[in-house]
Design a protein around this motif. Structure first.
Motif, PDB file in Angstrom:
ATOM      1  N   THR A  77     -30.856  12.204 -18.400  1.00  0.00           N
ATOM      2  CA  THR A  77     -31.871  11.990 -17.090  1.00  0.00           C
ATOM      3  C   THR A  77     -31.941  11.129 -16.975  1.00  0.00           C
ATOM      4  O   THR A  77     -33.206  10.334 -17.463  1.00  0.00           O
ATOM      5  CB  THR A  77     -32.280  13.509 -17.809  1.00  0.00           C
ATOM      6  N   HIS A 110     -32.748  12.275 -11.284  1.00  0.00           N
ATOM      7  CA  HIS A 110     -33.448  13.655 -11.295  1.00  0.00           C
ATOM      8  C   HIS A 110     -34.451  12.922 -10.535  1.00  0.00           C
ATOM      9  O   HIS A 110     -34.763  11.579 -10.608  1.00  0.00           O
ATOM     10  CB  HIS A 110     -34.111  13.644 -12.748  1.00  0.00           C
ATOM     11  N   VAL A 159     -34.259   8.820 -14.752  1.00  0.00           N
ATOM     12  CA  VAL A 159     -35.458   9.007 -13.626  1.00  0.00           C
ATOM     13  C   VAL A 159     -35.995   8.056 -13.043  1.00  0.00           C
ATOM     14  O   VAL A 159     -35.304   6.624 -13.318  1.00  0.00           O
ATOM     15  CB  VAL A 159     -36.402  10.134 -14.136  1.00  0.00           C
ATOM     16  N   ILE A 167     -36.807  18.901 -14.374  1.00  0.00           N
ATOM     17  CA  ILE A 167     -36.172  19.266 -14.170  1.00  0.00           C
ATOM     18  C   ILE A 167     -35.481  19.950 -14.444  1.00  0.00           C
ATOM     19  O   ILE A 167     -35.511  21.093 -14.559  1.00  0.00           O
ATOM     20  CB  ILE A 167     -35.487  17.832 -15.563  1.00  0.00           C
TER      21      ILE A 167
END
Length: 259
Positions: free
Chosen positions: A154, A229, A156, A135
């Motif tokens: 984040t 991400h 993913v 990241i």
């Protein structure tokens, strides 16, 4: 900015590896996964850590307390003591709070219990002690400051066995379903950035799970944003994943290694 790392769980899904050590101490190469996580943050200049300890906390404490001895040449004079001759590490200056947050406390309670170590800082970072990724921490922090909301996580793209985030066009999280099977979207990969006030939204009850009521409350208030991400992210939940991460590291193909 302080970085809080959740290190207190039992690691029951990878019991064959964690029988005698806490999950964050499972090694990748010669160092535990929590060291890899810390080393990654340190590459972006963040070296002020708070580890939320629980299960077998003494093993994590021993690792860091004796870190200098393990990474240095020593002269031992029996009856007189130990003299460090030289040090062979680049971690000088890391500040690490080893906080006892309870054997049975869930993730929300653990974060609440380290509030006194955050101090008056406006923001802090938070992640899990069992997952690595590449990241862009600088971009993550910039994104958090730009939108002004309470929490950034984040998002993913994971293996399909995790729950899925429902995200609108403005990157606001509209739904937070941690357990159902993912259908190809994004999931919570950790690597949070939180405003200090988020701690006021947490209770101290041991059964408080960060990923349940606190996050759902953030969703209701429109205070949860996702930093997308698309690069590497991998938890260590199974023996297969343990082997995968170690193979990547052994073959110099570990995407999280920036040092």
């Amino acid at each position: 900015m302080k970085t809080v790392i959740l290190c207190g769980g039992y690691g029951t899904r990878i019991r064959e590896v964690t029988e005698n050590i806490p999950k964050p101490m499972i090694p990748i190469g010669s160092n535990p996964i929590v060291w890899h996580i810390m080393k990654y943050y340190a590459c972006y200049g963040h070296t002020d850590f708070i580890l939320c300890l629980g299960y077998k906390s003494d093993i994590i404490k021993d690792y860091f307390i004796n870190y200098e001895y393990r990474t240095s040449d020593l002269i031992v004079t029996l009856g007189q003591g130990i003299k460090k001759v030289s040090s062979d590490h680049d971690e000088t200056g890391w500040n690490i709070v080893l906080a006892e947050t309870g054997i049975n406390a869930m993730t929300g309670a653990r974060v609440k219990r380290i509030a006194k170590y955050i101090g008056d800082d406006a923001n802090f970072m938070l992640t899990y002690g069992d997952g690595v990724g590449n990241i862009d921490i600088d971009a993550l922090v910039k994104f958090h400051h730009a939108h002004g909301k309470m929490v950034t996580l984040t998002g993913v793209r994971p293996p399909g066995r995790f729950g899925e985030l429902d995200i609108d066009e403005q990157n606001t999280v509209m739904g937070f379903n941690e357990k159902p099977q993912a259908s190809g979207g994004r999931i919570n990969g950790g690597f949070f950035v939180c405003k200090r006030e988020f701690l006021d939204c947490l209770g101290d009850n041991e059964d408080l799970v960060l990923e349940q009521n606190p996050m759902r409350e953030m969703v209701k208030k429109g205070e949860l944003k996702v930093f997308e991400h698309d690069g590497f992210w991998q938890p260590m939940d199974t023996a297969r994943e343990y082997s995968l991460l170690n193979d990547l590291y052994k073959n110099n193909k570990a995407p999280w290694v920036k040092w």
